[in-house]
Design an enzyme around this catalytic site. Structure first.
Site, PDB file in Angstrom:
ATOM      1  N   CYS A  96      18.817 -11.774 -30.249  1.00  0.00           N
ATOM      2  CA  CYS A  96      19.110 -12.919 -31.118  1.00  0.00           C
ATOM      3  C   CYS A  96      17.844 -13.746 -31.385  1.00  0.00           C
ATOM      4  O   CYS A  96      16.973 -13.290 -32.113  1.00  0.00           O
ATOM      5  CB  CYS A  96      20.239 -13.749 -30.513  1.00  0.00           C
ATOM      6  SG  CYS A  96      20.997 -14.894 -31.671  1.00  0.00           S
ATOM      7  N   HIS A 193      24.299 -10.014 -28.379  1.00  0.00           N
ATOM      8  CA  HIS A 193      24.090 -10.424 -26.989  1.00  0.00           C
ATOM      9  C   HIS A 193      24.766  -9.505 -25.974  1.00  0.00           C
ATOM     10  O   HIS A 193      25.837  -9.826 -25.457  1.00  0.00           O
ATOM     11  CB  HIS A 193      24.637 -11.842 -26.787  1.00  0.00           C
ATOM     12  CG  HIS A 193      23.936 -12.874 -27.585  1.00  0.00           C
ATOM     13  ND1 HIS A 193      22.719 -13.395 -27.222  1.00  0.00           N
ATOM     14  CD2 HIS A 193      24.268 -13.463 -28.749  1.00  0.00           C
ATOM     15  CE1 HIS A 193      22.326 -14.275 -28.127  1.00  0.00           C
ATOM     16  NE2 HIS A 193      23.250 -14.346 -29.074  1.00  0.00           N
ATOM     17  N   GLU A 195      24.008  -9.224 -23.057  1.00  0.00           N
ATOM     18  CA  GLU A 195      24.003  -9.928 -21.765  1.00  0.00           C
ATOM     19  C   GLU A 195      25.255 -10.767 -21.541  1.00  0.00           C
ATOM     20  O   GLU A 195      25.548 -11.135 -20.411  1.00  0.00           O
ATOM     21  CB  GLU A 195      22.732 -10.790 -21.634  1.00  0.00           C
ATOM     22  CG  GLU A 195      22.702 -12.080 -22.458  1.00  0.00           C
ATOM     23  CD  GLU A 195      22.302 -11.882 -23.925  1.00  0.00           C
ATOM     24  OE1 GLU A 195      22.239 -10.718 -24.380  1.00  0.00           O
ATOM     25  OE2 GLU A 195      22.074 -12.900 -24.609  1.00  0.00           O
TER      26      GLU A 195
END
Lengths: 215, 109, 299
Positions: A96, A193, A195
């Site tokens: 991002c 994302h 994560e």
């Protein structure tokens, strides 16, 4: 929060079997990336100053606000040592805001920051928060033997890769064809994302590349 | 953190509408179009506005906006539009600063 | 171009995820586009658009309400970072208006005058994510149960005095720690007392922290205050009156951003704290009667 805020010996980095992956920790969801690295058995390290990059085998530029991250990179001269790290062949993953930092061109005026990935990105390309979304998409290189695999992806006020230059290659697109991930050698920029969804494939790629680069 | 800790809609505030017999209008301390719309959302049939209009910086515009908001209380886009550029609303008085003995709402029983 | 057609918007992951991206950052109160630009230039990760900063709300008295939509639009046009705005506690319509304005987060805030003295908003019913203030664990979990995707301490806004914010984050941390290792029976009793589902308490205790991002807010005025907040376990900081009531707002803002990142590094903190001029004057808590404390609003 009970530990002393001043960590001892934070710059000492001996060569060890698990690779050391730096995570830019000036702002953003760096803790989520560190947790992902931990689950993969890699050693994560918070990077706030150039000295923190000594001895790292790879680097993650996390999600966050790219304008704020840019100020914090500039203020402590982190741009040059990160470029040097890339030049040494260490893999770098930008998610991002991190992908915005990697791009060679930012649409609508802003100067590029690291210029390590031959793409043009547009910030907040989908709109404001109400246009943040979740979807599944196919990403190259995450399956067995580097094949493609479908993953769940979360986009938050995300950028879009509007143009991929000759040195880079698109590795993930949305159903409508918009490009959301591109790779150039060991530099990978993605607009979403992994994560925060617990999708480990992207981080696994980074750790594998870091090991290969360190050999 | 990936799933909402609790399913949506588990808490109170759906529109609370008791069956209405006769016409209930809300009168009280409101000063903005949003206040008027809130009263409608809470189930009022209409609103009375007193000081809210003529203590405002721009009474005519505020009055018109409150009328619009009372009609279009379900339409947030219209509410946003009519709430814009009204200037200072009536300053208002924080409830804790009014002693119980001086509250007009305590008159009647 | 908006999100692709088959994608899901306004999911819990997108709502709480934006807060995750703001971590380690500073969110600044601004009252006009010029201030918003100064904040962005200093490295703020978001701005909170409001009509008056809490210091002025406190000084002026009266009823504090949602800001004029034109002002919010002006700020959205001036900066590229997220723009948040405040709605009064329980004011369904102010919140719907802010959602229609496409703000990035709504703060259901005790800094404004509450519109409902019984119910906070059912925040699950909105597409836009919410953040709320808390003084303790019960309040935080009630707000999360109602759908808040981000929390902040209440502190005592507009005072430039961090003592209440420190008390609030410490209280949340200590209350979570006290539940650690307790039996299911005890946790169920605690859940009942806090009026939240057992599952939410269990999740919190297991994580050892609130299940959403938690910032410190209310009374931060210096770089050292911001670093103290981070040291106490905050995910980031809100600065309200502390910046634009300071002698040198741009420099103070930039210094607070640096201090939030480098909170572990005392040498950098010393450097960025120097030469900032007068901080906001601040108010000693004893001089504010209980009835005037904003943190007592909300429950």
């Amino acid at each position: 929060m009970n530990a002393s805020p001043i960590a001892a010996g934070s710059t000492v980095a001996k060569r060890r079997t698990p690779p050391i992956i730096g995570v830019l920790a000036v702002q953003g969801d760096f803790a989520e990336h560190l947790r992902m690295l931990e689950t993969l058995g890699a050693e994560g390290r918070e990077v706030r100053l150039p000295a923190d990059l000594d001895g790292v085998d790879g680097l993650i530029l996390p999600g966050g606000e790219s304008t704020a991250m840019r100020k914090l990179l500039d203020r402590w001269d982190l741009v040059k040592p990160i470029k040097a790290l890339a030049k040494r062949g260490a893999p770098i993953l930008g998610t991002c805001a991190g992908a915005i930092l990697l791009a060679t061109k930012i649409a609508d005026g802003d100067e590029p920051v690291l210029s390590l990935l031959d793409v043009e990105v547009r910030r907040n390309a989908f709109g404001r928060q109400l246009e943040s979304f979740e979807t599944s998409l196919v990403m190259e290189g995450l399956g067995n033997d580097g094949r493609s695999r479908t993953i769940q992806a979360v986009f938050i006020r995300a950028p879009e890769i509007v143009k991929v230059g000759p040195s880079a290659r698109a590795v993930a697109t949305l159903e409508d064809g918009r490009i959301v991930a591109a790779r150039q050698g060991r530099i990978l920029g993605i607009a979403f994302h992994p994560e925060i969804t617990g999708e480990t494939g992207v981080h696994r790629w980074l750790v594998t590349e870091a090991l290969a680069a360190a050999l | 953190m990936n799933a909402s800790p609790i399913a949506a809609g588990s808490t109170v505030a759906k529109r609370r509408t008791p069956p209405i017999i006769g016409v209930l209008a809300v009168q009280g301390d409101f000063a903005t179009p949003a206040d008027a719309a809130l009263s409608m959302w809470l189930g009022a049939d209409g609103v009375f506005v007193g000081s809210g209009i003529f203590k405002a910086e721009n009474p005519a515009k505020t009055a018109a906006a409150i009328v619009q908001a009372t009609t279009h209380w379900k339409n947030a886009a219209i509410l946003a539009e009519v709430s814009a550029g009204l200037g200072e609303a009536m300053k208002g008085i924080e409830m804790r600063t009014i002693p119980e003995s001086e509250r007009l709402s305590n008159r009647g029983w | 171009m908006p999100a692709p057609k088959r994608a899901k918007t306004s999911t819990w992951a997108t709502k709480s995820g934006l807060a995750q991206m703001l971590k380690g950052g500073v969110i600044m109160d601004v009252v006009n586009p010029a201030e918003a630009k100064i904040a962005q230039e200093a490295g703020a990760v978001a701005v909170m658009a409001l009509e008056r900063v809490p210091f002025d709300i406190r000084r002026d008295g009266g009823v504090a309400r949602m800001s004029d939509p034109d002002m919010i639009k002006g700020i959205q046009a001036a900066v590229s970072i997220p723009v948040m705005a405040k709605a009064r506690i329980g004011h369904e319509i102010e919140a719907r208006i802010l959602e229609a304005l496409d703000v990035d987060y709504i703060d259901e805030s005790e800094v404004l005058t509450p519109a409902d003295d019984r119910y906070h908003l059912n925040k699950h019913g909105f597409k836009v994510p919410f953040l709320c203030g808390c003084k303790n664990l019960g309040e935080a979990l009630r707000r999360i149960n109602e759908g808040a995707a981000m929390m902040r301490t209440k502190g005592e806004a507009g005072t430039g005095n961090i003592v209440e914010a420190v008390r609030h984050i410490r209280t949340v941390t200590e209350e979570i720690a006290a539940l650690k290792g307790q039996s299911e029976k005890r946790l169920r009793a605690a859940a009942k007392e806090m009026r939240v589902p057992y599952e939410l308490v269990k999740l919190t205790v297991k994580a050892g922290r609130l299940p959403v991002v938690n910032f410190v807010a209310g009374g931060i005025a210096t770089p050292a205050d911001a670093a103290l907040s981070m040291w106490l376990g905050a995910d980031g900081v809100f600065v309200g009156s502390g910046i634009f009531k300071a002698e040198n707002p741009a420099k103070t803002a930039a210094a607070i951003v640096q201090a939030t990142t480098h909170w572990k590094n005392a040498a950098i903190l010393a450097e960025v704290s120097a030469g900032l001029g007068e901080a906001m004057k601040g108010i000693e808590m004893r001089t504010i009667p209980e009835s005037e404390r904003l943190s007592n609003r909300g429950w």
